[in-house]
Design a protein around this motif. Structure first.
Motif, PDB file in Angstrom:
ATOM      1  N   GLY A 159      44.676  57.453  60.568  1.00  0.00           N
ATOM      2  CA  GLY A 159      43.922  58.143  59.531  1.00  0.00           C
ATOM      3  C   GLY A 159      42.815  57.285  58.952  1.00  0.00           C
ATOM      4  N   VAL A 160      41.861  57.949  58.301  1.00  0.00           N
ATOM      5  CA  VAL A 160      40.679  57.278  57.771  1.00  0.00           C
ATOM      6  C   VAL A 160      40.696  57.317  56.247  1.00  0.00           C
ATOM      7  N   VAL A 161      40.525  56.143  55.635  1.00  0.00           N
ATOM      8  CA  VAL A 161      40.395  56.045  54.182  1.00  0.00           C
ATOM      9  C   VAL A 161      38.945  55.700  53.872  1.00  0.00           C
ATOM     10  N   ILE A 162      38.236  56.651  53.313  1.00  0.00           N
ATOM     11  CA  ILE A 162      36.850  56.449  52.904  1.00  0.00           C
ATOM     12  C   ILE A 162      36.854  56.200  51.401  1.00  0.00           C
ATOM     13  N   TYR A 163      36.297  55.074  50.989  1.00  0.00           N
ATOM     14  CA  TYR A 163      36.319  54.788  49.558  1.00  0.00           C
ATOM     15  C   TYR A 163      34.983  54.200  49.117  1.00  0.00           C
ATOM     16  N   ASP A 164      34.769  54.219  47.829  1.00  0.00           N
ATOM     17  CA  ASP A 164      33.518  53.748  47.244  1.00  0.00           C
ATOM     18  C   ASP A 164      33.364  52.250  47.500  1.00  0.00           C
ATOM     19  N   GLY A 165      32.280  51.894  48.175  1.00  0.00           N
ATOM     20  CA  GLY A 165      32.065  50.494  48.496  1.00  0.00           C
ATOM     21  C   GLY A 165      31.911  49.606  47.281  1.00  0.00           C
ATOM     22  N   ALA A 166      31.648  50.212  46.114  1.00  0.00           N
ATOM     23  CA  ALA A 166      31.545  49.416  44.895  1.00  0.00           C
ATOM     24  C   ALA A 166      32.902  48.906  44.431  1.00  0.00           C
ATOM     25  N   LEU A 167      33.978  49.491  44.944  1.00  0.00           N
ATOM     26  CA  LEU A 167      35.317  49.034  44.596  1.00  0.00           C
ATOM     27  C   LEU A 167      35.657  47.808  45.441  1.00  0.00           C
ATOM     28  N   LYS A 168      35.980  46.727  44.816  1.00  0.00           N
ATOM     29  CA  LYS A 168      36.315  45.491  45.525  1.00  0.00           C
ATOM     30  C   LYS A 168      37.832  45.388  45.622  1.00  0.00           C
ATOM     31  N   MET A 169      38.387  45.889  46.719  1.00  0.00           N
ATOM     32  CA  MET A 169      39.839  45.928  46.888  1.00  0.00           C
ATOM     33  C   MET A 169      40.261  45.079  48.073  1.00  0.00           C
ATOM     34  N   ASP A 170      41.364  44.408  47.896  1.00  0.00           N
ATOM     35  CA  ASP A 170      41.970  43.669  48.995  1.00  0.00           C
ATOM     36  C   ASP A 170      43.033  44.561  49.628  1.00  0.00           C
ATOM     37  N   LEU A 171      42.739  45.084  50.796  1.00  0.00           N
ATOM     38  CA  LEU A 171      43.649  45.999  51.483  1.00  0.00           C
ATOM     39  C   LEU A 171      44.333  45.335  52.673  1.00  0.00           C
ATOM     40  N   SER A 172      44.269  44.011  52.717  1.00  0.00           N
ATOM     41  CA  SER A 172      44.823  43.297  53.870  1.00  0.00           C
ATOM     42  C   SER A 172      46.335  43.469  53.983  1.00  0.00           C
ATOM     43  N   GLY A 173      47.011  43.661  52.867  1.00  0.00           N
ATOM     44  CA  GLY A 173      48.460  43.810  52.909  1.00  0.00           C
ATOM     45  C   GLY A 173      48.919  45.250  53.021  1.00  0.00           C
TER      46      GLY A 173
END
Length: 615
Positions: free
Chosen positions: A103-117
């Motif tokens: 699946g694809v998660v499209i999110y606002d690039g202005a949000l600085k999130m660490d999704l590595s985990g």
């Protein structure tokens, strides 16, 4: 890449951030393009800020319920992905667990999130919504208008979603054309914004979409895409509604507002009153005055209407028809969520013994039929009627080819007074129905009182009169039970020789229908579905005949106790074998109900609570 024919798209973010308009524009574009659509929205009862999300199920075939298999998530904030674990008591845990693999998660690039985990089987695409829109505006010489036109980032999100799903961008862009005024003037800019989002995501995916959504033919005539509130209101107008009263309360308000907006063109009086006591009493007065009248409310509002509802029944008013848009209770409860917990209350909405009819449509087509016919029943049997609906059908759009107005029966105003001498409004007759006069009609003088009364309407406490008038009023329920067509009482779906019968009512209709289609296709034990539609007078013979055919019966309800199960037992003596219940304020998803039914078949437990929203 294999084609997919059934996908779920979700748009999530803070309440008040334009989620509704963006999701509905996306759904309408796909519906016009030939796809079958089913939508739902979950939101908090506060006005701004809290987490909300809009789901759009897209298929080449009609779906009747929502799935929890999300293919594309468009997230406008961090909370939609990660949840609100910073709260002492988190109310949700993000939507990643609902995503299908790949699946694809499209999110606002202005949000600085660490999704590595986080889940690594998903594709995370940070899209610079603002930058894409700003570039489009600058190229059009309108860069200074960025703040006033920032809502057009929704078009960027729509284009990005089309790329992820493998959707023809032209289908989405078509939604910008054909408007007037400001909408028409911005059509080209919206189209360029959508193309910017599409190109960005397509590049991020390496030039190929994540999913290959099956292609469909554009219909020569676009189907309807509408909500239950629209179907209900249109059917009421078709029935000749003349008066509607209401006090604002969710989820009933949208229906009232829709009627209010169309009142002048439809020769309709809509009155927003000071409270629900006024709403019911004004509706009763309008019914006595000769108008087809109704009021719409939710559980807390009905609590305040009980005295007036009994007044309508005692005085044999031709209505009103009360539309009960159920939500989670008790008290204020869950104002913006969906539940089926008002059935028992609707069957006895006041003190004393009195007659009224209760019907529970299951989908948009049922809603048209039952909303329309309820006014015929109110006039013919001279009693109030409750139509039970809920937030699920209120808020969700779905594709509908035809509302079936041409198949509805003629309007029936019941027995009307014709001047022929002495007039007795509550005359004792063989069928319990007394001709009713309209105030001002020559020779049609009568009295209306909330006390027990004689045939003329005068107050009396005589024992013989009390017995006669009670038999008259209550006997009309038996008449209605004989006359209302069987198709309005129950509906049976699925193979006649099934060993297992699922029993349900109201908007679980779509959930159950889709679930048993899946289970039957898997080769499990044959199942069918008994939809109980008429709740009072209860179709004892019809329900008994169907349930006694089944080897196993499973009740499906969105309330704690399984209130229809209690009603069936009290009316027929039959105890349904298993109860699958959901009471978290959200409707059954397809997966939840399939799990619940399978658990009911494999477990020794007789009550199976279901919720996939638990952590």
């Amino acid at each position: 890449m294999d084609q997919v024919s059934d996908v779920l798209w979700m748009l999530a973010g803070p309440q008040g951030g334009g989620i509704n308009s963006a999701a509905e524009a996306f759904a309408k574009a796909l519906s016009r393009g030939g796809y079958r659509i089913f939508t739902g929205i979950e939101y908090h009862s506060n006005i701004m800020g809290e987490h909300s999300y809009y789901m759009v199920r897209i298929s080449d075939k009609q779906k009747r319920n929502l799935s929890e298999r999300v293919h594309v998530l468009v997230s406008l904030d961090e909370e939609s992905i990660l949840g609100n674990h910073h709260n002492e008591w988190p109310s949700h845990h993000g939507h990643l667990k609902e995503m299908v693999p790949g699946g694809v998660v499209i999110y606002d690039g202005a949000l600085k999130m660490d999704l590595s985990g986080k889940r690594q089987d998903l594709k995370y695409i940070p899209v610079p919504f603002d930058d894409i829109l700003r570039k489009v505006l600058v190229e059009a010489g309108r860069g200074a208008e960025f703040n006033s036109l920032r809502v057009m980032t929704n078009s960027v999100a729509g284009g990005a979603s089309a790329a992820a799903l493998g959707l023809d961008l032209g289908i989405y862009m078509e939604s910008f054309r054909g408007g007037t005024g400001r909408r028409a003037a911005l059509a080209e800019l919206n189209g360029q914004a959508a193309k910017g989002g599409y190109d960005f995501v397509m590049e991020a995916l390496g030039g190929a979409p994540a999913f290959n959504l099956v292609k469909v033919d554009r219909p020569a005539k676009a189907p309807l895409l509408l909500r239950g509130v629209h179907a209900c209101a249109l059917a009421k107008l078709k029935a000749g509604l003349g008066f509607q009263s209401y006090y604002p309360i969710s989820p009933a308000t949208d229906e009232n507002v829709y009627l209010e907006a169309n009142a002048r063109a439809q020769d309709l009086v809509v009155v927003q009153v000071e409270d629900e006591v006024s709403a019911i009493n004004m509706a009763v007065g309008a019914a006595h005055g000769g108008k087809r009248s109704s009021t719409s409310t939710s559980g807390p509002g009905l609590s305040l209407m009980c005295e007036g509802f009994g007044f309508a029944s005692l005085t044999e008013a031709p209505g009103p028809v009360l539309f009960l848009w159920s939500r989670g209770g008790p008290s204020t409860g869950l104002p913006t969520r969906s539940e089926q917990s008002d059935l028992t209350f609707a069957l006895q909405p006041g003190h004393g013994d009195f007659g009224h009819i209760v019907v529970a449509p299951g989908d948009i087509q049922d809603t048209v039929e039952d909303s329309y016919e309820s006014f015929n029943w109110a006039d013919r049997y001279q009693m109030p009627v409750i139509v039970m609906l809920d937030k699920k059908i209120q808020s969700g759009y779905q594709t509908v080819d035809d509302l079936g107005f041409d198949k509805l029966p003629p309007i029936d105003r019941g027995k009307l007074f014709e001047p022929n001498g002495d007039y007795l409004r509550y005359k004792l007759t063989d069928d319990g129905l007394s001709p009713r006069a309209i105030p001002g009609q020559e020779g049609g003088i009568f009295w209306v009182t909330t006390d027990e009364h004689d045939q003329r309407g005068h107050i009396t406490e005589a024992a013989d009169n009390r017995i006669a008038q009670m038999n008259k009023r209550m006997g009309k329920l038996d008449l209605a039970a004989r006359e209302i067509p069987a198709a309005r009482k129950i509906t049976k779906y699925g193979p006649a020789d099934a060993e297992i019968t699922i029993v349900g009512w109201g908007t679980t209709k779509g959930s159950i229908s889709d679930a048993i289609d899946v289970i039957n296709a898997e080769g499990g034990p044959k199942m069918n579905f008994l939809q109980v539609r008429l709740m009072r007078p209860f179709p004892v013979a019809e329900v008994t005949a169907e349930l006694t055919k089944a080897k196993t019966t499973i009740l499906v309800e969105e309330n704690y106790n399984g209130q229809l199960g209690d009603l069936i037992r009290s009316q027929t003596g039959i105890t349904v074998d298993k109860r699958v219940v959901k009471f978290d304020g959200r409707p059954f998803s397809e997966e939840e109900l399939i799990d619940g039914i399978k658990t009911a078949l494999s477990s020794s437990e007789t009550r199976i609570p279901v919720s996939h929203l638990l952590p």
